[in-house]
Write an enzyme that holds these catalytic residues in place. Sequence first.
Site, mmCIF file in Angstrom:
data_model
loop_
_atom_site.group_PDB
_atom_site.id
_atom_site.type_symbol
_atom_site.label_atom_id
_atom_site.label_comp_id
_atom_site.label_asym_id
_atom_site.label_seq_id
_atom_site.Cartn_x
_atom_site.Cartn_y
_atom_site.Cartn_z
ATOM 1 N N TYR A 56 -27.797 -133.990 65.981
ATOM 2 C CA TYR A 56 -28.345 -133.002 65.270
ATOM 3 C C TYR A 56 -27.978 -131.573 65.444
ATOM 4 O O TYR A 56 -27.898 -131.194 66.744
ATOM 5 C CB TYR A 56 -29.803 -133.313 65.378
ATOM 6 C CG TYR A 56 -30.315 -133.976 64.169
ATOM 7 C CD1 TYR A 56 -30.405 -133.648 62.889
ATOM 8 C CD2 TYR A 56 -31.102 -135.398 64.424
ATOM 9 C CE1 TYR A 56 -30.846 -134.253 62.011
ATOM 10 C CE2 TYR A 56 -31.489 -135.846 63.460
ATOM 11 C CZ TYR A 56 -31.576 -135.624 62.259
ATOM 12 O OH TYR A 56 -32.254 -136.223 60.923
ATOM 13 N N GLU A 58 -29.514 -128.820 63.407
ATOM 14 C CA GLU A 58 -30.147 -127.924 62.686
ATOM 15 C C GLU A 58 -30.205 -126.535 62.887
ATOM 16 O O GLU A 58 -30.256 -126.088 64.118
ATOM 17 C CB GLU A 58 -31.516 -128.332 62.360
ATOM 18 C CG GLU A 58 -31.707 -129.580 61.566
ATOM 19 C CD GLU A 58 -33.132 -129.996 61.355
ATOM 20 O OE1 GLU A 58 -34.000 -129.432 61.488
ATOM 21 O OE2 GLU A 58 -33.302 -131.172 60.890
ATOM 22 N N ASP A 202 -18.253 -121.300 40.324
ATOM 23 C CA ASP A 202 -18.026 -122.615 40.955
ATOM 24 C C ASP A 202 -16.557 -123.004 40.787
ATOM 25 O O ASP A 202 -16.280 -123.494 39.533
ATOM 26 C CB ASP A 202 -19.094 -123.697 40.118
ATOM 27 C CG ASP A 202 -18.964 -124.887 40.581
ATOM 28 O OD1 ASP A 202 -18.076 -125.326 41.386
ATOM 29 O OD2 ASP A 202 -20.202 -125.709 40.283
ATOM 30 N N THR A 228 -16.673 -127.441 46.199
ATOM 31 C CA THR A 228 -16.751 -128.798 46.721
ATOM 32 C C THR A 228 -15.179 -128.500 47.541
ATOM 33 O O THR A 228 -14.746 -127.731 47.516
ATOM 34 C CB THR A 228 -16.455 -130.121 45.971
ATOM 35 O OG1 THR A 228 -15.550 -129.818 44.836
ATOM 36 C CG2 THR A 228 -17.780 -130.116 45.354
ATOM 37 N N LYS A 231 -11.634 -131.857 46.283
ATOM 38 C CA LYS A 231 -10.705 -131.958 45.055
ATOM 39 C C LYS A 231 -9.468 -131.267 45.428
ATOM 40 O O LYS A 231 -8.756 -131.861 46.192
ATOM 41 C CB LYS A 231 -11.520 -131.405 43.633
ATOM 42 C CG LYS A 231 -12.954 -131.881 43.530
ATOM 43 C CD LYS A 231 -13.705 -131.580 42.301
ATOM 44 C CE LYS A 231 -14.784 -132.187 42.100
ATOM 45 N NZ LYS A 231 -16.081 -131.448 42.577
ATOM 46 N N ARG A 237 -15.280 -135.030 51.517
ATOM 47 C CA ARG A 237 -16.647 -134.673 50.581
ATOM 48 C C ARG A 237 -17.374 -133.764 51.032
ATOM 49 O O ARG A 237 -17.965 -133.853 52.016
ATOM 50 C CB ARG A 237 -17.189 -136.015 50.123
ATOM 51 C CG ARG A 237 -16.184 -137.272 49.680
ATOM 52 C CD ARG A 237 -16.942 -138.243 49.185
ATOM 53 N NE ARG A 237 -17.318 -137.849 47.735
ATOM 54 C CZ ARG A 237 -16.493 -137.874 46.743
ATOM 55 N NH1 ARG A 237 -15.400 -138.158 46.732
ATOM 56 N NH2 ARG A 237 -16.924 -137.226 45.648
HETATM 57 N N1 DSN Z 1 -18.184 -135.118 39.388
HETATM 58 C C1 DSN Z 1 -17.195 -134.067 39.439
HETATM 59 C C2 DSN Z 1 -16.036 -134.368 38.737
HETATM 60 O O1 DSN Z 1 -15.582 -135.362 38.433
HETATM 61 O O2 DSN Z 1 -15.729 -133.168 38.156
HETATM 62 C C3 DSN Z 1 -17.702 -132.667 39.415
HETATM 63 O O3 DSN Z 1 -18.686 -132.691 40.460
#
Ligand code: DSN
Length: 419
Positions: A56, A58, A202, A228, A231, A237
């Site tokens: 932990y 925090e 974003d 994120t 990707k 993730r």
């Molecule tokens: N779910 C994602 C996508 O496939 O684009 C976006 O967060």
Amino acid sequence: MGDDLLALLKQADPDVSRILASERDRQETTLELIASENHVSNAVMHAAGSWMTNKYAEGYPGKRYYGGCEFHDQIENLARDRAKKLFGCNFANVQPHCGANANIAAFMAVLNPGDTVLSLPIKEGGHLSHGLKVNFSGTFYQIVDYVLDPKSEMLDYDQIERLALAHKPKLIICGYSAYSRVIDFARFRAIADKVGALLMADIAHIAGLCATGVHPSPFPHAHLVTTTTHKTLRGPRGGLIMTNDADIATKIDRKVFPGVQGGPLMHIIAAKALAFGEALQPSFKTYCQQVVKNAQALAADLQSRGYRLCSGGTDNHLMLLDLRPRDAELTGADAEKWLETAGIICNKNGIPNDPRSPVLTSGLRLGTPALTTRGLGEGDMKRVGEWLDRVMGSKGDAAVCAKVREEIRGFCKGYPLPH
Ligand code: DSN
């Protein structure tokens, strides 16, 4: 790592080991064309499965609510510093568990419930956390939609400016899940400044491309940047929030913890640090350039086979196919199902003004980040286009799917997962 890990798991838990082995086999023997997915390096995978999971932590480095955080402080500082270097900004919070959490914290940092937000709806290629009615964003904030230009299927900056002037939003959002063209962050900022709004980018889909200059950077234009990390950025993730504004930075830290989350996932933060380190290497820029070249090669091949691409092409890692001109009856749902049978993994996706429901759709979203990680090049995209077309052209005929499945299984042997 694969074989060692599976041997260990087999001893510890044969049921779990069997399922994980099947998933590894699935990934190894299929073509991953989901635009938001990728294959991480073994180093990133190891870091995500490391001792850091036991703790932990925090709070933030130097201000934790638990003892024993010396190395957790070090790893979080490293991840933050690398994120700042990678994106060229002053502040990074690496704790969001995912992109949606990053967006919740970002909204809470700069908005009050009921404030107006101008964004692209999911049915036009936006993300659910940008204002979908059933999502937190659509529940607690007043959402005004902008839409793509119906003819070009591209962003219509004049329309966005008109809507901003009419509705005086507190926040304007750019950055999308199914948009294949360059985003003009400077133009967005000019619109935001005109109406006294903040600009949030974003960049979840294009983060790797932004980090390497393959797509223009949202800095210095956006007040807040969320993303994120899994990707095009090819990390574990997770989520990430960045800004150059010291006041917004303080608010973001407060909203991520304790506002939205409790204990950070320190093993994931370790893996983020590692992935950011990988992304800072020159080879990552070459990778991102190849992702776009591959997407453009696949797009050209599919167009030559009679498929229509929304907006007429792609500048980034993804494309959105309108299936109707090739086959008026074909739905995205059917195509996704048939292609999976044949070993091609992708997702149905609504196209702008789609007459079909989101569970059927007239479109298919395809992306090249994962294939490029495995080493496929532009020359291979013809092959991929041919497989896609054979399966869809046969309307999912079982014999055709089985034949393509075997061909892809053989092809994949030449392109192993990262090791
Ligand atoms: N779910 C994602 C996508 O496939 O684009 C976006 O967060």
